[in-house]
Design a protein around this motif. Structure first.
Motif, mmCIF file in Angstrom:
data_model
loop_
_atom_site.group_PDB
_atom_site.id
_atom_site.type_symbol
_atom_site.label_atom_id
_atom_site.label_comp_id
_atom_site.label_asym_id
_atom_site.label_seq_id
_atom_site.Cartn_x
_atom_site.Cartn_y
_atom_site.Cartn_z
ATOM 1 N N TYR A 1 0.837 -1.205 0.000
ATOM 2 C CA TYR A 1 0.000 0.000 0.000
ATOM 3 C C TYR A 1 0.873 1.257 0.000
ATOM 4 O O TYR A 1 0.580 2.244 -0.688
ATOM 5 C CB TYR A 1 -0.910 0.018 1.225
ATOM 6 N N GLN A 2 1.923 1.245 0.803
ATOM 7 C CA GLN A 2 2.809 2.404 0.899
ATOM 8 C C GLN A 2 3.438 2.719 -0.449
ATOM 9 O O GLN A 2 3.551 3.896 -0.833
ATOM 10 C CB GLN A 2 3.891 2.141 1.947
ATOM 11 N N ALA A 3 3.857 1.690 -1.177
ATOM 12 C CA ALA A 3 4.460 1.905 -2.496
ATOM 13 C C ALA A 3 3.481 2.587 -3.440
ATOM 14 O O ALA A 3 3.858 3.481 -4.211
ATOM 15 C CB ALA A 3 4.920 0.568 -3.074
ATOM 16 N N ILE A 4 2.204 2.204 -3.380
ATOM 17 C CA ILE A 4 1.188 2.809 -4.247
ATOM 18 C C ILE A 4 0.920 4.255 -3.826
ATOM 19 O O ILE A 4 0.770 5.147 -4.669
ATOM 20 C CB ILE A 4 -0.109 1.984 -4.200
ATOM 21 N N CYS A 5 0.860 4.494 -2.522
ATOM 22 C CA CYS A 5 0.565 5.846 -2.026
ATOM 23 C C CYS A 5 1.686 6.825 -2.342
ATOM 24 O O CYS A 5 1.430 8.012 -2.548
ATOM 25 C CB CYS A 5 0.329 5.811 -0.519
ATOM 26 N N GLN A 6 2.928 6.344 -2.387
ATOM 27 C CA GLN A 6 4.070 7.248 -2.533
ATOM 28 C C GLN A 6 4.616 7.328 -3.957
ATOM 29 O O GLN A 6 5.494 8.148 -4.225
ATOM 30 C CB GLN A 6 5.194 6.802 -1.591
ATOM 31 N N ARG A 7 4.095 6.532 -4.877
ATOM 32 C CA ARG A 7 4.621 6.596 -6.241
ATOM 33 C C ARG A 7 4.143 7.881 -6.928
ATOM 34 O O ARG A 7 3.176 8.526 -6.491
ATOM 35 C CB ARG A 7 4.201 5.360 -7.033
ATOM 36 N N ALA A 8 4.812 8.235 -8.009
ATOM 37 C CA ALA A 8 4.502 9.505 -8.683
ATOM 38 C C ALA A 8 3.128 9.492 -9.343
ATOM 39 O O ALA A 8 2.356 10.448 -9.220
ATOM 40 C CB ALA A 8 5.584 9.810 -9.717
#
Length: 398
Positions: free
Chosen positions: A143-150
């Motif tokens: 989830y964190q990767a999706i929230c923080q991607r450009a």
């Protein structure tokens, strides 16, 4: 005559049919699973020949041949001696069946192997695998990767996640959007008054030792504005201890919001004491917003009472700001207050309306009396108004 090894001497296979493909699986391997142990020790369908030949296979429904192949590849002896070259989708399929069929040791082996490369996998695949195979530790990093991607969520990604998860990710991404490009320098001693910042200072914020130590590598605080940060710093300035910094209500409210959010408990108390002195002079809608946002319960009901008791009703803008449920509750209370059964002013209006008007001159002569009586009534029923407010579910503090 030689005897068979109790574990490796049994060369018996069971035949399974998945989709339109036959699989031969060693019996000793299947006995690692409680699911298959029950199947082996009992009669699966009442046919003794079932699973003993290609003509009478055991049919496994609800899984694909791809999943079965992946599972058997992971079970293969090469898994014990080396690293089978499986793609993430194959490992996930094998883990799904190992979980479903209670191959506990095999499940742990697969998880240990996947842990090594899980961060390189697509985050949506990681979420699917985490939920499907009950591996909780993979979920939040994905989830964190999706929230923080450009880039934001694509339509197909949102559909894959589902409405609730997509909405949650959209909310988080919105709160993470940087609002300003302003650098602030804060004394470390002041930051240590907050548990939030103490944790940041004592640990590593992002794993970079230099973060926060220079203008080139600042700590990025997302979801707040530069004006909010400036208001907070003005409120926490040394002058706050000696006198009254000249801040507007909105600036005090912004400072209180950050003090509350970051756990500056002593500063929060001082700001509330400062605001208490003038809170009654502030627009009731602003008081309601500050009360709910900053969790100051004592400001809420008095602000509602002002709206319920004032002469003019709610404007469209005020109703929209309050929301449908709160607006409806306030209008119900106002109608009750203006009822001819309870209000002297309401009684006068009711008499005129139904034709009991004793004459215009008489109304003028009695105007002062009516106003005085209505003022007395309003004061006497103040507690009743508060009790009506407290009874309204939509107006309750939460």
């Amino acid at each position: 005559m030689p005897s068979e090894h109790p574990k490796y001497g049994d060369a018996t296979y069971l035949v399974f049919l998945v989709e339109d493909i036959l699989f031969h699986v060693p019996l000793r391997r299947l006995k690692q699973s409680q699911y298959f142990r029950d199947m082996i020790e009992e009669t699966h369908t009442g046919l003794e020949s079932e699973g003993k030949s290609n003509e009478h296979p055991i049919f496994l429904s609800g899984i694909s041949a791809f999943e079965m192949t992946s599972f058997l590849d992971a079970l293969d002896s090469s898994f014990l001696s080396g690293d089978p070259k499986l793609e993430f989708a194959q490992w996930a399929a094998a883990l799904h069946l190992a979980t479903m069929w209670s191959f506990d040791d095999v499940r742990e082996m697969i998880i240990t192997h996947m842990d090594k490369t899980i961060e390189t996998a697509d985050p949506f695949d990681r979420i699917d695998a985490s939920l499907k195979c009950r591996v909780e530790k993979w979920l939040h990093p994905a989830y964190q990767a999706i929230c923080q991607r450009a880039e934001g969520l694509k339509d197909e990604e949102a559909e894959r996640l589902g409405l609730r998860r997509s909405a949650a990710i959209w909310r988080i991404r919105e709160s993470l959007e940087p609002v300003e490009d302003t650098i602030f320098h804060l004394p470390l001693r002041r930051l240590k008054q907050s548990q939030y910042f103490r944790g940041m200072i004592d640990g590593a914020h992002t794993g970079l030792e230099a973060e926060g130590n220079s203008d080139e590598k600042p700590i990025l605080l997302r979801g707040i504005s530069a004006s909010e940060m400036a208001s907070f710093l003005n409120a926490t300035d040394a002058s706050f201890l000696d006198g009254d910094p000249h801040l507007t209500f909105n600036q005090w409210a912004a400072a209180l919001h950050l003090a509350t959010m970051w756990g500056f408990d002593n500063i929060r108390k001082k700001i509330i004491m400062q605001m208490d002195g003038t809170i009654s002079e502030v627009d009731p809608l602003d008081r309601i917003d500050a009360s709910l946002k900053c969790r100051v319960r004592k400001w809420l009901y008095p602000a509602y009472e002002v709206l319920c008791r004032r002469v003019e009703g709610l404007s469209n803008d005020e109703a929209e700001r309050l929301g449908r449920q709160r607006s409806a509750a306030i209008r119900r209370i106002r109608e009750a207050l203006l009822s001819p059964k309870t209000s002297t002013l309401g009684r006068k209006m009711f008499d005129v309306f139904v034709g009991n008007d004793p004459g215009e001159n008489y109304l003028r002569r009695q105007d002062v009396t009516w106003r005085r009586q209505d003022a007395n009534w309003r004061e006497a029923t103040s507690l009743d108004v508060m009790s009506m407010i407290e009874r309204e579910e939509a107006l309750r503090y939460s």
